[in-house]
Design an enzyme around this catalytic site. Structure first.
Site, short mmCIF file in Angstrom:
data_model
loop_
_atom_site.label_atom_id
_atom_site.label_comp_id
_atom_site.label_asym_id
_atom_site.label_seq_id
_atom_site.Cartn_x
_atom_site.Cartn_y
_atom_site.Cartn_z
N SER A 165 1.04 -1.21 0.20
CA SER A 165 0.33 0.02 0.23
C SER A 165 0.69 0.96 -0.61
O SER A 165 2.13 0.86 -0.32
CB SER A 165 -0.76 -0.10 1.35
OG SER A 165 -1.68 1.10 1.39
N ASN A 166 0.38 2.46 0.15
CA ASN A 166 1.06 3.55 0.35
C ASN A 166 0.77 4.51 1.40
O ASN A 166 -0.30 4.14 2.20
CB ASN A 166 1.08 3.98 -1.22
CG ASN A 166 -0.42 4.43 -0.91
OD1 ASN A 166 -0.97 5.55 -0.83
ND2 ASN A 166 -0.82 3.90 -2.40
#
Ligand code: PMT
Length: 409
Positions: A210-211
């Site tokens: 993810s980020n």
């Protein structure tokens, strides 16, 4: 002041959240509104009329007749006086009576006779809020043209936790602003689709790629657009934040593919699409169905490309639709942003670079460069994300201020 000269009739019903109306009245008065209050008899047990009278600088009504003076409170006059009636908190009991048109107290008689718009903010325990009878009554009110805010989620007076809290006074104030926003915003009635937040791509049932996107930038855009009268569909990746405006429909998603599927559904009906989401460009090709065990020193993972939502929908863009993109770069970034502007068919792009200390993920602020199709670029000051959202919407409004086709589209 945005509410100068506006007359707001606040109906308060019996519920613990009634104490919050003191703060709501202060907010309304601070924004220039004139406020009158009607309380039901049970509301009197939760907050003193004197408190509300002092804060509203006016009379608080709760009975048809004043026993001391013998005077009658004219509910028709009260209803005619108001530019907006707000009922907060709205109890399940008053809700039910409103739905069937019962009129056994001053608040209900005024509600039935007033001709102004009505906004309600329900508050009750979570199981009551989900009861089919209550859901039906809320739907009936909506059919009658009443603006119904959804109850907020959190700790409840019962000690339980869930949906049923009265929306915060600040959120009720935002909904009030929407009613009084000068008509004529070109965004009023427009349908806006916004992608926001991160996406999560599973490696196994435990881990994901993810980020750091929090969803703040996209949610700010959604709220500011709704305040201008737009109908917003917010397709939101995993985020701890919520959009609160009643004109925002939030569709929670997790992966890039889910975000794409939802975006495809609402894009065709949208006048405007804003791509704020930080979408994972790649996902693990074959996520393991079991937790990957720690074995060797190295673990190789094959990643495959996710759909590029903005690019694919850019190819389906119809004349008259406006697309706005974001570019997140770790260098100065104008070259890559200009390239994304072209390949994704954006009308303009908002570049934020992690070189700017006040910009990017999770912060309450951002600093951006706007780049348009002519190659013109303009760097902003450091702005709160809400202020930046307003600036972006001002730019979008320009596309709708003329009936002539825009050179830039
Ligand atoms: O959520 P916050 O914490 O407030 O942070 C805000 C933000 C930093 C996430 C936001 O300001 C931002 O920059 N969003 C875009 C992030 C990004 O993924 O940029 P990009 O340069 O990789 O993508 C370019 C554009 O294509 C973006 O509009 C993106 O939404 C879109 N895109 C990218 C990849 C993909 N598979 N699908 C897409 O739609």
């Amino acid at each position: 002041m945005p509410l100068s000269g506006k007359r707001i009739l606040l109906g308060v019903t019996g519920g613990i959240a009634a104490y919050k109306t003191a703060h709501l009245i202060r907010l309304l008065i601070k924004e220039g509104a004139e406020v009158k209050v009607i309380m039901t008899t049970s509301a009197l047990s939760f907050i003193a009329p004197l408190t509300l009278a002092t804060l509203s600088k006016g009379a608080v009504y709760h009975a048809f007749f004043d026993k001391n003076t013998g005077e009658w409170t004219n509910h028709v006059e009260l209803g005619n006086w108001a530019d907006l009636m707000v009922i907060a908190p709205l109890s399940a009991n008053t809700l039910a009576k409103m739905a069937v048109g019962q009129s056994d107290n001053l608040l209900l008689c005024t509600y039935l006779s007033c001709t102004c718009p009505v906004l309600v903010a329900p508050a009750m325990d979570l199981d009551m809020y989900q009861h089919p009878a209550v859901r039906q009554n809320l739907a009936t009110l909506r059919q009658h043209g009443i603006e119904v805010m959804e109850a907020a989620t959190g700790e409840l007076a019962s000690g339980l936790s869930g949906q049923g809290r009265m929306p915060e006074p600040e959120d009720i104030l935002s909904a009030v602003f929407t009613f009084f926003r000068p008509s004529g915003s070109p965004l009023t009635g427009k349908k806006i689709m916004i992608t926001a937040g991160p996406t999560r791509e599973a490696m196994d049932p435990v881990r994901y790629i993810s980020n750091h996107s929090s969803g703040k930038m996209g949610i700010s855009l959604a709220e500011k657009a709704a305040e201008r009268g737009a109908q917003v569909t917010l397709i939101l990746g995993p985020s701890s934040l919520n959009a609160r405006h009643p004109s925002i429909q939030t569709i929670p998603v997790s992966t890039a593919i889910e975000m794409y599927e939802q975006a495809k559904k609402s894009h065709a009906q949208s006048d405007i699409a804003i791509f704020t989401a930080a979408v994972s460009d790649y996902r693990p090709e074959s996520p393991s169905s079991e937790k990957i065990k720690k074995k060797d020193d190295k673990l190789s993972l094959t990643l495959v490309k996710n759909p590029d939502i903005a690019r694919n929908l850019g190819q389906e863009k119809k004349p008259g639709q406006v697309h706005v993109g974001f570019a997140l770069e770790t260098d100065e970034g104008s070259g890559s942003a200009s390239n994304k502007l072209k390949t994704k068919n954006f009308d303009f792009i908002v570049l934020n670079s992690l070189l700017d200390p006040e910009a990017g993920f999770q912060k309450d602020t951002n600093q951006v460069t706007f780049i348009d199709k002519t190659g013109k670029s303009q760097k902003s000051q450091v702005l709160k994300k809400e202020e930046l959202a307003s600036k972006i919407l001002d730019k979008i409004e320009v596309f709708f201020q003329t009936t002539e086709p825009q050179e830039n589209r």
